[in-house]
Write an enzyme that holds these catalytic residues in place. Structure first.
Site, PDB file in Angstrom:
ATOM      1  N   CYS A 247      -0.868  42.292 -23.694  1.00  0.00           N
ATOM      2  CA  CYS A 247       0.288  42.937 -23.057  1.00  0.00           C
ATOM      3  C   CYS A 247       0.889  43.977 -23.993  1.00  0.00           C
ATOM      4  O   CYS A 247       1.252  45.076 -23.563  1.00  0.00           O
ATOM      5  CB  CYS A 247       1.351  41.901 -22.699  1.00  0.00           C
ATOM      6  SG  CYS A 247       0.844  40.687 -21.469  1.00  0.00           S
TER       7      CYS A 247
ATOM      8  N   CYS B 292       2.086  37.806 -25.667  1.00  0.00           N
ATOM      9  CA  CYS B 292       0.750  38.208 -25.205  1.00  0.00           C
ATOM     10  C   CYS B 292       0.263  39.462 -25.935  1.00  0.00           C
ATOM     11  O   CYS B 292       0.805  40.550 -25.723  1.00  0.00           O
ATOM     12  CB  CYS B 292       0.820  38.432 -23.689  1.00  0.00           C
ATOM     13  SG  CYS B 292      -0.622  39.215 -22.962  1.00  0.00           S
TER      14      CYS B 292
END
Length: 144
Positions: free
Chosen positions: A70, A67
């Site tokens: 993230c 991600c």
């Protein structure tokens, strides 16, 4: 007054005098720091125990290595953890390593921050968030 904290390394319950939170208390079983200045990688089993027992707010970043957002948020989360040392604890849970977390916590997207305290969820926030906003959100969620 003593507060309960779960060791984020071994899962052991600890009781710490509240006035010693900034004195870098350690787990009585494994010696790991109980209140650190950096987020700690945790397992789902340790999170389940900590969310039920801990008296200090526990802020968990649900993330995954693939991600991009993230990865962008990781340094901001670390800055917030350092700024709030002794006020809240910060942990990271890899949703790829622990896929059951998705159903248990109703995760619809990551990065996701969930704040826990005293056996309940006290706040939730999704998306990339700057460190100062995380700190403000933690303060509001914890009632400070």
């Amino acid at each position: 007054m003593n507060i309960k904290l779960t060791c984020l390394s071994c899962g052991q319950a600890n009781r710490i005098p509240q006035d010693r939170l900034r004195a870098k208390p350690k787990c009585g079983t494994c010696g790991a720091p109980l209140v650190g200045a950096a987020p700690v990688e945790i397992s789902l089993d340790v999170l389940k125990k900590a969310e039920r027992m801990d008296d200090l707010p526990l802020i968990v970043d649900f993330w995954a290595a693939w991600c991009g957002p993230c990865r962008m948020m990781a340094p901001e989360f670390a800055k917030a953890a350092q700024a709030l040392q002794g006020v809240a604890r910060f942990a990271k849970l890899d949703t790829e390593a622990f896929p059951a977390a998705g159903g248990r916590y109703g995760i619809r997207g990551i990065p996701l921050l969930i704040a826990f305290r005293g056996g309940r969820e006290i706040g939730r926030r999704t998306g990339v968030t700057p460190a100062q906003e995380i700190a403000d959100w933690v303060g509001a969620s914890a009632g400070k």
